[in-house]
Design an enzyme around this catalytic site. Structure first.
Site, PDB file in Angstrom:
ATOM      1  N   PHE A  10      41.426 -26.889 -35.321  1.00 50.79           N
ATOM      2  CA  PHE A  10      41.326 -28.061 -36.186  1.00 50.79           C
ATOM      3  C   PHE A  10      40.089 -28.888 -35.816  1.00 50.79           C
ATOM      4  O   PHE A  10      39.873 -29.208 -34.660  1.00 50.79           O
ATOM      5  CB  PHE A  10      42.594 -28.924 -36.056  1.00 50.79           C
ATOM      6  CG  PHE A  10      42.508 -30.179 -36.903  1.00 50.79           C
ATOM      7  CD1 PHE A  10      42.415 -30.094 -38.291  1.00 50.79           C
ATOM      8  CD2 PHE A  10      42.493 -31.442 -36.304  1.00 50.79           C
ATOM      9  CE1 PHE A  10      42.318 -31.241 -39.062  1.00 50.79           C
ATOM     10  CE2 PHE A  10      42.386 -32.589 -37.076  1.00 50.79           C
ATOM     11  CZ  PHE A  10      42.298 -32.501 -38.456  1.00 50.79           C
ATOM     12  N   GLN A  11      39.278 -29.167 -36.797  1.00 50.73           N
ATOM     13  CA  GLN A  11      38.032 -29.927 -36.633  1.00 50.73           C
ATOM     14  C   GLN A  11      37.075 -29.271 -35.639  1.00 50.73           C
ATOM     15  O   GLN A  11      36.418 -29.950 -34.855  1.00 50.73           O
ATOM     16  CB  GLN A  11      38.312 -31.380 -36.242  1.00 50.73           C
ATOM     17  CG  GLN A  11      39.044 -32.121 -37.358  1.00 50.73           C
ATOM     18  CD  GLN A  11      39.063 -33.631 -37.188  1.00 50.73           C
ATOM     19  OE1 GLN A  11      39.111 -34.126 -36.069  1.00 50.73           O
ATOM     20  NE2 GLN A  11      39.051 -34.340 -38.298  1.00 50.73           N
ATOM     21  N   MET A  23      10.735 -41.853 -57.584  1.00 47.47           N
ATOM     22  CA  MET A  23       9.644 -40.964 -57.186  1.00 47.47           C
ATOM     23  C   MET A  23       9.746 -39.625 -57.913  1.00 47.47           C
ATOM     24  O   MET A  23       8.740 -39.039 -58.308  1.00 47.47           O
ATOM     25  CB  MET A  23       9.657 -40.757 -55.665  1.00 47.47           C
ATOM     26  CG  MET A  23       8.503 -39.942 -55.164  1.00 47.47           C
ATOM     27  SD  MET A  23       6.920 -40.666 -55.630  1.00 47.47           S
ATOM     28  CE  MET A  23       6.551 -41.651 -54.191  1.00 47.47           C
ATOM     29  N   LYS A  50      37.152 -31.676 -25.554  1.00 46.94           N
ATOM     30  CA  LYS A  50      38.037 -32.811 -25.267  1.00 46.94           C
ATOM     31  C   LYS A  50      38.567 -32.780 -23.829  1.00 46.94           C
ATOM     32  O   LYS A  50      38.621 -33.809 -23.155  1.00 46.94           O
ATOM     33  CB  LYS A  50      39.205 -32.802 -26.265  1.00 46.94           C
ATOM     34  CG  LYS A  50      40.119 -34.001 -26.121  1.00 46.94           C
ATOM     35  CD  LYS A  50      41.106 -34.115 -27.265  1.00 46.94           C
ATOM     36  CE  LYS A  50      41.934 -35.400 -27.096  1.00 46.94           C
ATOM     37  NZ  LYS A  50      42.894 -35.580 -28.191  1.00 46.94           N
ATOM     38  N   GLU A 107      28.870 -41.207 -39.752  1.00 49.53           N
ATOM     39  CA  GLU A 107      28.143 -40.737 -38.568  1.00 49.53           C
ATOM     40  C   GLU A 107      26.654 -40.550 -38.836  1.00 49.53           C
ATOM     41  O   GLU A 107      25.827 -40.709 -37.929  1.00 49.53           O
ATOM     42  CB  GLU A 107      28.750 -39.430 -38.053  1.00 49.53           C
ATOM     43  CG  GLU A 107      30.127 -39.589 -37.400  1.00 49.53           C
ATOM     44  CD  GLU A 107      31.268 -39.570 -38.413  1.00 49.53           C
ATOM     45  OE1 GLU A 107      30.989 -39.542 -39.640  1.00 49.53           O
ATOM     46  OE2 GLU A 107      32.437 -39.589 -37.975  1.00 49.53           O
TER      47      GLU A 107
HETATM   48  C1  LIG Z   1      18.739 -37.292 -49.020  1.00 52.75           C
HETATM   49  C2  LIG Z   1      17.686 -37.043 -50.035  1.00 52.75           C
HETATM   50  N1  LIG Z   1      17.996 -36.477 -51.225  1.00 52.75           N
HETATM   51  C3  LIG Z   1      17.046 -36.267 -52.152  1.00 52.75           C
HETATM   52  C4  LIG Z   1      15.737 -36.598 -51.895  1.00 52.75           C
HETATM   53  C5  LIG Z   1      14.651 -36.330 -52.948  1.00 52.75           C
HETATM   54  N2  LIG Z   1      14.075 -37.603 -53.389  1.00 52.75           N
HETATM   55  C6  LIG Z   1      12.909 -38.094 -52.890  1.00 52.75           C
HETATM   56  S1  LIG Z   1      12.529 -39.596 -53.479  1.00 52.75           S
HETATM   57  C7  LIG Z   1      13.875 -39.614 -54.466  1.00 52.75           C
HETATM   58  C8  LIG Z   1      14.177 -40.788 -55.350  1.00 52.75           C
HETATM   59  C9  LIG Z   1      14.496 -42.010 -54.571  1.00 52.75           C
HETATM   60  O1  LIG Z   1      15.075 -42.943 -55.432  1.00 52.75           O
HETATM   61  P1  LIG Z   1      15.184 -44.444 -54.987  1.00 52.75           P
HETATM   62  O2  LIG Z   1      15.828 -44.567 -53.672  1.00 52.75           O
HETATM   63  O3  LIG Z   1      15.783 -45.240 -56.094  1.00 52.75           O
HETATM   64  O4  LIG Z   1      13.667 -44.849 -54.752  1.00 52.75           O
HETATM   65  P2  LIG Z   1      12.495 -45.065 -55.814  1.00 52.75           P
HETATM   66  O5  LIG Z   1      11.634 -43.856 -55.760  1.00 52.75           O
HETATM   67  O6  LIG Z   1      13.116 -45.290 -57.152  1.00 52.75           O
HETATM   68  O7  LIG Z   1      11.808 -46.285 -55.285  1.00 52.75           O
HETATM   69  C10 LIG Z   1      14.627 -38.432 -54.316  1.00 52.75           C
HETATM   70  C11 LIG Z   1      15.865 -38.120 -55.060  1.00 52.75           C
HETATM   71  C12 LIG Z   1      15.454 -37.155 -50.639  1.00 52.75           C
HETATM   72  N3  LIG Z   1      14.230 -37.492 -50.271  1.00 52.75           N
HETATM   73  N4  LIG Z   1      16.440 -37.402 -49.737  1.00 52.75           N
END
Ligand SMILES: Cc1ncc(C[n+]2csc(CCOP(=O)(O)OP(=O)(O)O)c2C)c(N)n1
Ligand SMILES: [Mg+2]
Length: 569
Positions: free
Chosen positions: A112-113, A470, A162, A50
């Protein structure tokens, strides 16, 4: 005429111009789905989670300017929507989400749910409703679409028990909206517009910061007229990218944490900021206490809540940015800022931050620039979150309106692939590239099944650095290079794609980049390329947190640059 609650909702969808719905069914929404075949105009796309229904609806909304619609069942279906709704909320994307709820008699019993989804989503929706009876549904549906798309757009959720879906009532779709307390201001106050025009005529070092609002309001022509008439350099926020052609002589790219050095220096030295449809997010401003220290600020935004929220503003103008820029354009006279524009050009020469260093290793910047070259800039780019997102923002040139779709405010990893689904459905004739991170991709890769089931020709480029890149960059620069929990293994993405019936290639060398992208473009359907990029490549420039925009870190060992920025129009 008598209709069931389910029919009222779907008839309302048709009347509101809905063509596509993204969702997953379940017990509480079964009566709604059972009614769907009566409305063949509505194409339902079954997603695999979702969260992705909301992201797909969000991508669809951003690509088309229409309201995106998603459906989830009660409980876990509804709570799975939450991240997608929050994402749409922070990026002002118009959504209508329908959630099923347990039957009225069970509400409040931990049935439920059962989940209190109106309670849960109260702070992340523009508005939400619990439909207590079928008699109220027609008005609710009408209002929901109106609220989602007008003023500052946003998500609206309707929770439907529902037994309300099956309840039969007399049906009339309202022709009018009756919301006396909701009247978005469109025209700017004339006295404020006059004040703004005066400041603009007096400014020596003006800068326009253009945000997502320009794209939402489709104020492209008004912005261009304004910038050209008053000869004011334009910088954009991340979500403002593609609101102003990046090849334009007055375009100075994105500002902010990973913005162009010259954009940040311009804002820092400016004596007048004209902020249009942007909200001074901390990623755009750097530390606010030192943001544009010498500038007066004109802030144009449709949402009065944004005015003065993060930075002090000298001339606030509440209104639709298209209308307000039109008003300003009438008042200003043609001006020149030759010295100032020359200064920005000098900064651009001193900091050629979008040049790519000459290297034999596979650089993500090189991959993205090659995608640009091969698509000739004629594609919609959707990104993941992280370094991949910043490189996609920096190294592709966006000349065509609304061609970068990215998760800005919430920064939601996993947004890229499902949003691409919505974008491709909304723009079937456009080339759609999802530039994703290996971490982001792994959060929602199950949507490959949706892509295959719907035969969507989405091209996927994974910037596979084997890291949550990052965050690794922050660990490298600010946490003594201690890579705690950022090295990331992954499956063989080409085999994964193949398992879903999607062809793909793995690219490990520079020479293979262009042929692989050509191959993806030649493929009629979807295609995935797993680019094994330089693992410890960083995003530069970088404004460290707590610093001002003028305090940037630059790429330490930039070798001889190749492929310099192209000439301007
Ligand atoms: C849902 C979510 N969880 C954690 C983060 C924190 N976060 C920001 S950038 C990043 C790394 C992203 O890794 P990747 O998709 O491999 O991209 P890269 O930076 O390696 O290009 C994280 C964990 C986030 N932005 N969103
Ligand atoms: Mg990564």
């Amino acid at each position: 005429m008598k209709m069931t609650g389910a029919q009222i909702i779907l008839d309302g969808f048709v009347k509101e111009g809905v063509e596509v719905i993204f969702g997953i069914l379940g017990g509480a929404v079964l009566p709604l789905y059972d009614t769907l075949p009566q409305y063949p105009q509505l194409h339902h796309i079954l997603v695999r989670h979702e969260q992705c229904a909301a992201h797909a609806a969000d991508g669809y909304a951003r690509a088309t300017g229409k309201v995106g619609v998603c459906i989830a069942t009660s409980g876990p279906g509804a709570t799975n929507l939450v991240t997608g709704i929050a994402n749409a909320h922070l990026d002002s994307s118009p959504l209508v989400a329908i959630t099923g709820q347990v039957p009225r008699a069970l509400i409040g019993t931990d049935g439920f749910q059962e989940a209190d989804i109106t309670g849960i989503t109260l702070p992340i929706t523009k508005h939400n409703y619990l439909a207590r009876d079928a008699g109220s549904l027609a008005k609710i549906v009408k209002e929901a679409f109106y609220l989602a798309r007008t003023g500052r757009p946003g998500p609206v959720l309707i929770d439907v028990p529902k037994d309300v879906f099956t309840e039969q009532v007399e049906y009339h779709y309202p022709t009018k909206i009756d919301l006396p307390s909701y009247r978005p201001t469109l025209q700017g106050h004339p006295a404020q517009v006059k004040k703004a025009a005066r400041l603009i005529s007096e400014a020596q070092k003006p800068v326009i910061i253009a945000g997502h609002g320009i794209i939402i309001a489709q104020a492209y022509a008004e912005l261009k007229e304004f910038a050209e008439k008053a000869q004011i350099p334009v910088v954009t926020t991340l979500l403002g990218i593609s609101c102003f052609p990046e090849s334009h002589v007055l375009s100075y790219g994105m500002l902010g944490m990973h913005g162009m050095a010259y954009a940040n220096l311009a804002v820092h030295a400016s004596d007048l900021i004209i902020a249009t449809g942007m909200r001074f997010d901390d990623r755009a401003t750097g530390v606010v206490s030192t943001f544009a220290p010498n500038a007066r600020i004109i802030h144009i935004d449709i949402d009065p809540v944004e005015i003065g929220k993060n930075v002090r503003v000298d001339v606030p103008i509440v209104g639709d940015v298209k209308a307000v820029l039109g008003q300003i354009n009438k008042l200003i006279t043609p001006t020149e800022h030759i010295e100032w524009v020359g200064q920005l050009d000098d900064w651009r020469r001193q900091h050629p931050v979008t040049d790519i260093r000459d290297s034999q290793v596979l650089l993500p910047q090189f991959v993205i620039r090659t995608i640009y070259e091969i698509t000739r800039g004629d594609a919609t780019i959707i990104t993941g979150v992280g370094q991949n997102q910043m490189w996609a923002a920096q190294y592709y040139w966006y000349d065509k309106p609304n061609t970068l779709i990215s998760s800005g405010g919430l920064g939601t990893m996993g947004f890229g692939l499902p949003a691409s689904v919505g974008v491709k459905v909304g723009r079937p004739d456009s080339t759609v590239w999802c530039i994703d991170g290996d971490g982001s991709f792994q959060m929602t890769l199950q949507e490959l099944a949706t892509i295959q089931q719907e035969r969507l020709a989405i091209k996927i480029a994974i910037m596979n650095n084997g890291y949550l890149g990052m965050v690794r960059q922050w660990q490298e620069l600010f946490h003594g290079r201690r890579y705690v929990a950022t090295p990331l293994s992954g499956p063989d993405f080409v085999k994964i794609a193949e398992a879903y019936g999607i062809p793909g290639l793995r690219v490990t060398h520079k020479d293979e980049v262009a042929p692989a992208i050509e191959r993806a473009m030649a493929e009629e359907g979807a295609f995935l390329i797993d680019f094994a990029i330089e693992p410890e490549e960083n995003v530069y420039p970088m404004v460290p947190s707590g610093a001002s925009l003028a305090e940037m870190l630059f790429e330490p060992e930039k070798e001889e640059a190749v492929w310099p920025r192209r000439s301007t129009l």
